[in-house]
Scaffold this active site. Structure first.
Site, PDB file in Angstrom:
ATOM      1  N   ASP A  34       0.859  -1.184   0.000  1.00 42.58           N
ATOM      2  CA  ASP A  34       0.000   0.000   0.000  1.00 42.58           C
ATOM      3  C   ASP A  34       0.890   1.227   0.000  1.00 42.58           C
ATOM      4  O   ASP A  34       1.983   1.208   0.572  1.00 42.58           O
ATOM      5  CB  ASP A  34      -0.931  -0.010   1.220  1.00 42.58           C
ATOM      6  N   PHE A 154     -16.693 -11.156  -4.255  1.00 40.58           N
ATOM      7  CA  PHE A 154     -18.101 -10.901  -3.935  1.00 40.58           C
ATOM      8  C   PHE A 154     -18.309 -10.705  -2.434  1.00 40.58           C
ATOM      9  O   PHE A 154     -19.408 -10.886  -1.927  1.00 40.58           O
ATOM     10  CB  PHE A 154     -18.971 -12.076  -4.411  1.00 40.58           C
ATOM     11  N   LYS A 209     -19.418  -9.375 -11.487  1.00 41.37           N
ATOM     12  CA  LYS A 209     -19.561  -8.573 -10.274  1.00 41.37           C
ATOM     13  C   LYS A 209     -20.616  -7.488 -10.457  1.00 41.37           C
ATOM     14  O   LYS A 209     -21.485  -7.289  -9.602  1.00 41.37           O
ATOM     15  CB  LYS A 209     -18.205  -7.956  -9.919  1.00 41.37           C
ATOM     16  N   LEU A 255     -34.941  -9.207   0.567  1.00 40.92           N
ATOM     17  CA  LEU A 255     -36.313  -8.695   0.440  1.00 40.92           C
ATOM     18  C   LEU A 255     -36.722  -7.946   1.706  1.00 40.92           C
ATOM     19  O   LEU A 255     -37.895  -7.824   1.994  1.00 40.92           O
ATOM     20  CB  LEU A 255     -37.298  -9.840   0.186  1.00 40.92           C
ATOM     21  N   CYS A 265     -20.140  -0.203  -2.015  1.00 43.61           N
ATOM     22  CA  CYS A 265     -20.210  -1.014  -3.234  1.00 43.61           C
ATOM     23  C   CYS A 265     -21.483  -0.812  -4.035  1.00 43.61           C
ATOM     24  O   CYS A 265     -21.443  -0.248  -5.124  1.00 43.61           O
ATOM     25  CB  CYS A 265     -20.068  -2.488  -2.889  1.00 43.61           C
TER      26      CYS A 265
HETATM   27  C1  UDX Z   1     -22.492  -5.983  -1.237  1.00 44.14           C
HETATM   28  C2  UDX Z   1     -22.680  -7.350  -1.902  1.00 44.14           C
HETATM   29  O1  UDX Z   1     -23.531  -8.163  -1.091  1.00 44.14           O
HETATM   30  C3  UDX Z   1     -21.342  -8.033  -2.084  1.00 44.14           C
HETATM   31  O2  UDX Z   1     -21.506  -9.265  -2.760  1.00 44.14           O
HETATM   32  C4  UDX Z   1     -20.441  -7.118  -2.904  1.00 44.14           C
HETATM   33  O3  UDX Z   1     -19.177  -7.696  -3.040  1.00 44.14           O
HETATM   34  C5  UDX Z   1     -20.317  -5.764  -2.231  1.00 44.14           C
HETATM   35  O4  UDX Z   1     -21.618  -5.199  -2.018  1.00 44.14           O
HETATM   36  P1  UDX Z   1     -22.060  -5.109   1.245  1.00 44.14           P
HETATM   37  O5  UDX Z   1     -21.994  -3.744   0.671  1.00 44.14           O
HETATM   38  O6  UDX Z   1     -21.053  -5.511   2.267  1.00 44.14           O
HETATM   39  O7  UDX Z   1     -21.964  -6.210   0.056  1.00 44.14           O
HETATM   40  O8  UDX Z   1     -23.487  -5.238   1.938  1.00 44.14           O
HETATM   41  P2  UDX Z   1     -24.767  -6.157   1.853  1.00 44.14           P
HETATM   42  O9  UDX Z   1     -24.817  -7.026   3.036  1.00 44.14           O
HETATM   43  O10 UDX Z   1     -24.944  -6.775   0.535  1.00 44.14           O
HETATM   44  O11 UDX Z   1     -25.885  -5.032   2.060  1.00 44.14           O
HETATM   45  C6  UDX Z   1     -25.970  -3.936   1.144  1.00 44.14           C
HETATM   46  C7  UDX Z   1     -26.997  -2.933   1.610  1.00 44.14           C
HETATM   47  O12 UDX Z   1     -28.306  -3.410   1.338  1.00 44.14           O
HETATM   48  C8  UDX Z   1     -26.985  -2.565   3.080  1.00 44.14           C
HETATM   49  O13 UDX Z   1     -27.123  -1.165   3.193  1.00 44.14           O
HETATM   50  C9  UDX Z   1     -28.189  -3.287   3.653  1.00 44.14           C
HETATM   51  O14 UDX Z   1     -28.726  -2.617   4.764  1.00 44.14           O
HETATM   52  C10 UDX Z   1     -29.141  -3.244   2.466  1.00 44.14           C
HETATM   53  N1  UDX Z   1     -30.142  -4.336   2.437  1.00 44.14           N
HETATM   54  C11 UDX Z   1     -29.748  -5.626   2.319  1.00 44.14           C
HETATM   55  C12 UDX Z   1     -31.499  -4.021   2.478  1.00 44.14           C
HETATM   56  O15 UDX Z   1     -31.885  -2.853   2.571  1.00 44.14           O
HETATM   57  N2  UDX Z   1     -32.421  -5.037   2.403  1.00 44.14           N
HETATM   58  C13 UDX Z   1     -32.056  -6.328   2.286  1.00 44.14           C
HETATM   59  O16 UDX Z   1     -32.954  -7.194   2.224  1.00 44.14           O
HETATM   60  C14 UDX Z   1     -30.684  -6.646   2.244  1.00 44.14           C
END
Ligand code: UDX
Length: 456
Positions: A34, A154, A209, A255, A265
């Protein structure tokens, strides 16, 4: 290239640190790189600059075994590595929806001229489709023995270690059988654990992705669009989600209706995907993702409007407690946090907002210094006229109406994550509102459930 492969991991962010520590735990010698010297020192001392359950232990074990260390030196990395993983960030460009690839390009530009023997460079960062093909040309020009593969990550924050060591699929975009063999060797353990191994082109690997994130965001915005319909038509989105999720073709994951998605992300990846499609002249194919983004952002405005309603139509000077700053529970990440956005909107409406979060306060203070924060839940809730539950941390979902009722000045709560059972809250005299439930339906529902509970 044979025998024990030595790996470098370029970029020590969420992805890079997790990947470096995980590959060390699989028995490889890993050098993390880094440009931030302070971060490198911190990591070599075994301290994480991020919050990620289980990662500090994994890093500590790797450091102790002498299998992982970190450096700022690209010459050291070029001399060390047989396989170089690109794990730098690709944030949203300022003033545009496109991805900012400057860190990826800087890392390849620093490494390529130093390569003087056959090696494999493996991209893991999330990049617009077409990037890998260009980087492959740049690399092979600098060093004819250097080959590029794409292996998207992922991982979910909060679950990063398990997602890396026991993924459900490993996608590799390759241009040769040799690259495929090296990647099979590197991931032998997760493959033996049952992960699917999908070999494809560079372009499909990049798209994998973007498409996965687009689908997840669409699923969340779909249920949140249904929430909007429920709010106007008198339905209950929680029941609706349960009904939809019981169909195995749909499935219950992603859901959960509420305040919508945020983080480092999904929001920026969806926007970058649309921008890339437009640049390719295929904008119409992904135009629906603009609506997905718009639905997601509308939930933030709707939550603020609910608070305005509960405050009697005027938020000026009203003390408001915001529970949550992280974009989701189990994380200290406040990038594109729906909770902080709502706190900001409410502040703009004149409310006196105090934010509390069990893990993300330091990051929130840095990202939004203009907001007020309290170091405890009680400190944030004391004297509040409206409480908003915006990130469903266990500390918040375990709250009882009486405990919180003893701290606030007025019993008004907005459950923007559908994380509480409305019945006890209403019974304890709270004005309880959730997203995706029409006010009348909700009150009737509570009364009906209370009657059912009371019946012998
Ligand atoms: C996500 C993807 O899941 C992952 O595969 C990718 O590599 C990076 O982006 P992450 O950002 O860590 O991962 O969070 P994730 O657990 O997927 O939740 C994303 C957002 O969706 C959160 O803000 C969560 O609160 C929201 N969410 C999730 C909902 O509002 N409703 C749901 O049913 C699920």
């Amino acid at each position: 290239m044979s025998g024990e492969l030595r790996l470098t991991v370029l970029g020590a962010g969420y992805l890079g640190i997790t990947h470096a520590a995980s590959m060390a735990s699989l028995g490889f010698d890993v050098l993390g790189v880094d440009t931030d010297a302070a971060r490198v020192d911190q990591l070599n001392a075994g301290h994480l600059p991020i919050y990620e359950p289980g990662l500090e232990e994994l890093l500590g074990a790797g450091l102790e075994a002498g299998r992982v260390k970190f450096t700022t030196s690209y010459p050291e990395a070029a001399a060390f590595g047989d396989v170089h993983f690109i794990c730098t960030g690709t944030p949203q460009q300022l003033g545009s929806n496109r991805a900012d690839l400057s860190q990826v390009h800087a890392c390849v530009a620093a490494l390529a001229p130093l390569l003087d023997r056959p090696c494999l460079v493996v991209g893991k960062s999330t990049v617009p489709v077409g990037t890998a093909r260009r980087l492959a040309a740049e690399l092979s020009q600098a060093c004819p023995g250097a080959e590029l593969a794409w292996n998207p990550e992922f991982l979910r924050e909060g679950n990063a270690v398990a997602d890396t060591l026991a993924p459900d699929r490993i996608v590799v975009g390759v241009t040769s059988g040799r690259a495929e063999q090296i990647l099979r060797q590197l991931y032998a353990r997760p493959l033996a654990g049952g992960a699917a191994f999908i070999v494809t082109s560079l372009e499909t690997a990049e798209l994998a992705k973007a498409a996965a994130n687009a689908f997840l965001a669409t699923k969340i915005s779909f249920i949140n669009a249904m929430a909007e319909i429920c709010e106007t038509a008198g339905g209950d989105v929680r029941d609706l989600a349960q009904i939809l999720g019981a169909d195995p073709r749909i499935g219950p994951a992603f859901l959960r209706a509420g305040l919508g998605y945020g983080g480092g992300c999904l929001p920026k990846d969806i926007r970058a995907f649309v921008a890339r499609a437009e640049d390719l002249g295929a904008g119409a194919s992904l135009a629906f993702l603009r609506e997905v983004d718009a639905i997601n952002l509308r939930r933030r405005a709707r939550t603020a409007d609910l608070a305005h309603e509960l405050a009697g139509g005027n938020l000026t000077g009203v003390p408001v407690c915001v529970l949550g700053a992280a974009f989701k529970p189990g994380s200290d990440d406040v990038r594109d946090s729906p909770a902080l956005d709502v706190a900001q909107i409410l502040t703009g409406m004149g409310a006196r907002v105090t934010v509390y979060d069990p893990a993300a306060l330091d990051n929130a203070r840095r990202a939004r210094p203009e907001l007020s924060y309290a170091p405890t839940l009680a400190g944030a809730a004391r004297g509040a006229h409206v409480v908003l539950l915006l990130t469903e941390w266990p500390e918040f979902t375990a709250l009882t109406p009486d405990r919180l009722g003893g701290i606030v000045a007025r019993r008004n709560i907005i459950d923007a994550r559908n994380a509480l059972d409305p019945v006890p809250w209403r019974e304890a005299g709270w004005e309880y509102r959730a997203l995706g439930v029409a006010e009348d339906t909700a009150a009737e529902d509570t009364a009906a459930r209370a009657r059912l509970d009371a019946s012998p």
